[in-house]
Scaffold this motif. Structure first.
Motif, short mmCIF file in Angstrom:
data_model
loop_
_atom_site.label_atom_id
_atom_site.label_comp_id
_atom_site.label_asym_id
_atom_site.label_seq_id
_atom_site.Cartn_x
_atom_site.Cartn_y
_atom_site.Cartn_z
N ASP A 20 0.83 -1.21 0.00
CA ASP A 20 0.00 0.00 0.00
C ASP A 20 0.86 1.26 0.00
OD1 ASP A 20 -2.27 -1.55 0.07
OD2 ASP A 20 -2.66 -1.26 2.20
N ASN A 21 1.88 1.27 0.84
CA ASN A 21 2.66 2.49 0.99
C ASN A 21 3.63 2.73 -0.15
OD1 ASN A 21 2.38 4.07 3.81
ND2 ASN A 21 1.68 1.95 4.00
N LEU A 22 4.17 1.68 -0.74
CA LEU A 22 4.98 1.86 -1.94
C LEU A 22 4.13 2.43 -3.08
CD1 LEU A 22 7.19 -1.37 -2.01
CD2 LEU A 22 7.95 0.97 -1.55
N THR A 23 2.89 1.97 -3.16
CA THR A 23 1.97 2.51 -4.17
C THR A 23 1.72 3.99 -3.94
OG1 THR A 23 0.88 0.36 -4.40
CG2 THR A 23 -0.33 2.27 -5.19
N GLU A 24 1.51 4.36 -2.69
CA GLU A 24 1.25 5.76 -2.37
C GLU A 24 2.47 6.63 -2.69
OE1 GLU A 24 -0.36 8.51 1.36
OE2 GLU A 24 0.06 6.38 1.65
N ILE A 25 3.67 6.13 -2.38
CA ILE A 25 4.88 6.89 -2.67
C ILE A 25 5.06 7.07 -4.18
CG2 ILE A 25 7.41 6.86 -2.56
CD1 ILE A 25 7.13 5.45 0.15
N ALA A 26 4.87 5.96 -4.95
CA ALA A 26 5.03 6.05 -6.40
C ALA A 26 4.05 7.04 -7.01
CB ALA A 26 4.84 4.66 -7.02
N TYR A 27 2.82 7.01 -6.53
CA TYR A 27 1.82 7.96 -7.03
C TYR A 27 2.19 9.38 -6.65
CZ TYR A 27 -2.76 9.74 -8.38
OH TYR A 27 -3.77 10.44 -9.00
N GLY A 28 2.69 9.54 -5.42
CA GLY A 28 3.11 10.87 -4.99
C GLY A 28 4.29 11.41 -5.77
N ARG A 29 5.08 10.51 -6.37
CA ARG A 29 6.20 10.94 -7.21
C ARG A 29 5.78 11.11 -8.67
NH1 ARG A 29 11.94 8.10 -5.54
NH2 ARG A 29 11.95 8.71 -3.34
N ASN A 30 4.48 11.16 -8.88
CA ASN A 30 3.92 11.43 -10.22
C ASN A 30 4.16 10.30 -11.22
OD1 ASN A 30 2.84 14.01 -9.55
ND2 ASN A 30 4.91 14.87 -9.68
N SER A 31 4.12 9.05 -10.75
CA SER A 31 4.15 7.94 -11.70
C SER A 31 3.00 8.10 -12.67
CB SER A 31 4.02 6.61 -10.96
OG SER A 31 3.92 5.54 -11.87
N SER A 32 3.29 7.96 -13.95
CA SER A 32 2.26 8.17 -14.98
C SER A 32 1.66 6.87 -15.48
CB SER A 32 2.87 8.95 -16.16
OG SER A 32 3.94 8.22 -16.74
N ASP A 33 2.06 5.74 -14.91
CA ASP A 33 1.63 4.43 -15.41
C ASP A 33 0.74 3.73 -14.39
OD1 ASP A 33 1.47 2.26 -17.10
OD2 ASP A 33 3.63 2.02 -17.32
N ASN A 34 0.13 2.62 -14.82
CA ASN A 34 -0.51 1.73 -13.86
C ASN A 34 0.56 1.25 -12.88
OD1 ASN A 34 -2.08 0.14 -16.69
ND2 ASN A 34 -2.86 1.88 -15.55
N ILE A 35 0.16 1.01 -11.63
CA ILE A 35 1.12 0.58 -10.61
C ILE A 35 0.61 -0.73 -9.99
CG2 ILE A 35 2.36 1.19 -8.50
CD1 ILE A 35 1.54 4.14 -9.08
N SER A 36 1.38 -1.80 -10.16
CA SER A 36 1.02 -3.10 -9.56
C SER A 36 2.21 -3.62 -8.78
CB SER A 36 0.63 -4.10 -10.65
OG SER A 36 -0.55 -3.69 -11.31
N ILE A 37 1.96 -4.01 -7.53
CA ILE A 37 3.04 -4.41 -6.62
C ILE A 37 2.60 -5.64 -5.82
CG2 ILE A 37 4.50 -3.72 -4.67
CD1 ILE A 37 3.93 -0.78 -5.48
N ILE A 38 3.45 -6.66 -5.79
CA ILE A 38 3.28 -7.81 -4.88
C ILE A 38 4.43 -7.78 -3.89
CG2 ILE A 38 3.21 -10.32 -4.64
CD1 ILE A 38 2.24 -10.52 -7.50
N VAL A 39 4.10 -7.92 -2.60
CA VAL A 39 5.12 -8.03 -1.55
C VAL A 39 4.92 -9.37 -0.85
CG1 VAL A 39 6.06 -7.05 0.57
CG2 VAL A 39 5.20 -5.53 -1.23
N VAL A 40 5.99 -10.15 -0.76
CA VAL A 40 5.95 -11.45 -0.09
C VAL A 40 6.84 -11.37 1.14
CG1 VAL A 40 6.28 -13.94 -0.32
CG2 VAL A 40 5.69 -12.57 -2.34
N ASP A 41 6.23 -11.47 2.32
CA ASP A 41 6.95 -11.42 3.59
C ASP A 41 7.56 -12.80 3.84
OD1 ASP A 41 7.90 -11.07 6.14
OD2 ASP A 41 6.00 -10.37 6.99
N LEU A 42 8.88 -12.89 3.86
CA LEU A 42 9.55 -14.17 3.98
C LEU A 42 9.86 -14.57 5.42
CD1 LEU A 42 12.01 -13.87 0.97
CD2 LEU A 42 9.85 -15.12 1.06
N LYS A 43 9.52 -13.70 6.37
CA LYS A 43 9.70 -14.04 7.77
C LYS A 43 8.48 -14.81 8.26
CE LYS A 43 13.64 -11.94 8.66
NZ LYS A 43 14.85 -12.69 9.00
N SER A 44 8.73 -15.91 8.94
CA SER A 44 7.64 -16.74 9.43
C SER A 44 6.70 -15.93 10.32
CB SER A 44 8.20 -17.92 10.22
OG SER A 44 7.19 -18.56 10.98
#
Length: 398
Positions: A360-384
């Motif tokens: 969520d927050n990476l998306t918000e930062i990218a949008y705040g930096r004026n990304s002009s494209d669609n933004i899709s992000i997957i984050v996989v938490d590898l800690k048990s």
């Protein structure tokens, strides 16, 4: 006045809660884009969708390593730590959680698609290959293998949608098609991915009815108990956060990359600078699924990498170039590590996972930096998840 990026990182709960049900079964969680919404007039990000899920961990007791006392040359005893019994790094690969976002951003159309398929295969770690402890008990137990994919379409959304719905099935079928005889495990996965991407490319023409001018990037990660196997076509990207390091798992396939430029020109093609390097001034990548009108210069041949998992691994991040156009690998890795550790130290409820908070927050930062494209992000938490909860809470203690 727009909030600073540090403030955006602080507001871990500032974005809407996920609107898709979590899944921890072998069923896929696939984002289609037919109901995509445009950016609102206020400038807020309109979410196509977000989702998170946990693959529950099974607690495996870890026996303390025995202490051995050895005589030294000077007559004093020397205490050394004996090597503990080896075991699979992933502990059967059941202790990961994930979250994703996919937004239309400032584009008029949504052409990204995301696929998360927990347990798309079930095999022993030794059978899948690359087990860090092939003689251990856990190596011989059946455990899930997970699939994550981001697909960034261009010219239309047909190929990206098709890949999100079909790619994991094709990869599993191609992996099963290969026999163990004569194939080292790296080679078996390379063959499965190469054949799988070629099949997806061929099937997209008929089954997805994609026009010749429609294509899609494809970055895919297969996560086994001990290995991170990445396959990439195009300029979507995957990174691994390990300790304080940010490790790139893919290298963008751009037309002006030296080896790609040479390949294109040897086939009689041209790379023209038109708002960036483009094949014949049209496509800003050199490999993709689809794009039949630009063969043989645009090819669906993936580059495949292998990374052995360690206990220091924090998270995986896969994203379309809507993120990478405005943030470097290092910036994304630093933001993810900072937020993950802050979230884990806090006493947040389980309403939203740490992985979803990062997405969520990476998306918000990218949008705040004026990304002009669609933004899709997957984050996989590898800690048990069980490991994250081991620290006892002090809430309510006098």
């Amino acid at each position: 006045m727009e909030a600073s990026e540090d403030e955006q990182l602080e507001r871990v709960d500032s974005l809407p809660e996920p609107d898709l049900a979590s899944t921890s079964s072998g069923l896929s969680s696939i984002l289609n884009t037919e109901d995509s919404r445009s950016t609102s007039s206020s400038g807020d990000i309109s979410f196509t969708s977000s989702s998170s899920g946990d693959i529950l961990a099974i607690l495996v007791p870890e026996a303390a390593a025995p202490m051995l006392v050895e005589p030294s040359l000077n007559g004093e005893d020397s205490t050394v730590m004996a090597t503990a019994r080896q075991k699979c790094v992933g502990r059967n690969n059941k202790g990961v959680s994930w979250g994703f976002t996919s937004v239309i951003g400032r584009r008029r159309e949504m052409e990204d698609a995301v696929a998360v398929v927990p347990g798309f295969m079930s095999r022993t770690c030794h059978h899948v290959g690359g087990c860090t402890a092939p003689d251990s008990r856990t190596s011989g137990e059946i455990s899930p293998v997970h699939f994550f994919g981001v697909f960034d379409g261009h010219g239309g959304s047909q190929v990206a949608k098709f890949c999100a719905e079909r790619m994991h099935e094709v990869i599993a079928e191609e992996w099963d098609r290969e026999t163990d005889d004569g194939y080292e495990w790296h080679r078996r996965w390379e063959s499965a991915f190469s054949s799988g991407f070629e099949r997806a490319d061929n099937e997209s023409v008929t089954e997805a009815a994609a026009p010749e001018m429609v294509g899609s990037t494809a970055v895919v990660v297969v996560l086994s108990g001990c290995q991170i196997i990445t396959s990439n076509c195009g300029d979507s990207r995957a990174i691994l956060c390990r300790g304080t390091q940010t490790i790139p798992l893919t290298v963008d396939q751009k037309p002006d990359r030296e080896d790609e430029l040479m390949r294109i020109e040897e086939e009689g093609g041209k790379v023209i600078n038109w708002n960036g390097a483009r094949v014949f001034g049209v496509l800003a990548m050199s490999r993709a699924i689809g794009d039949r009108y630009l063969r043989p210069w645009i090819i669906p041949v993936p580059e495949i990498t292998f990374m052995t998992r360690t206990d220091e691994d924090e998270c995986l991040i896969l994203a379309s170039d809507g993120l990478w156009d405005v943030m470097t690998n290092e910036e994304v890795g630093a933001a993810a590590r900072r937020l993950l550790r802050r979230w884990r130290r806090s006493l947040m409820t389980d309403d939203i996972s740490p992985a979803q908070a990062v997405a969520d927050n990476l998306t918000e930062i990218a949008y705040g930096r004026n990304s002009s494209d669609n933004i899709s992000i997957i984050v996989v938490d590898l800690k048990s998840k069980r490991r994250r909860q081991q620290r006892p809470s002090t809430r309510g203690v006098e």
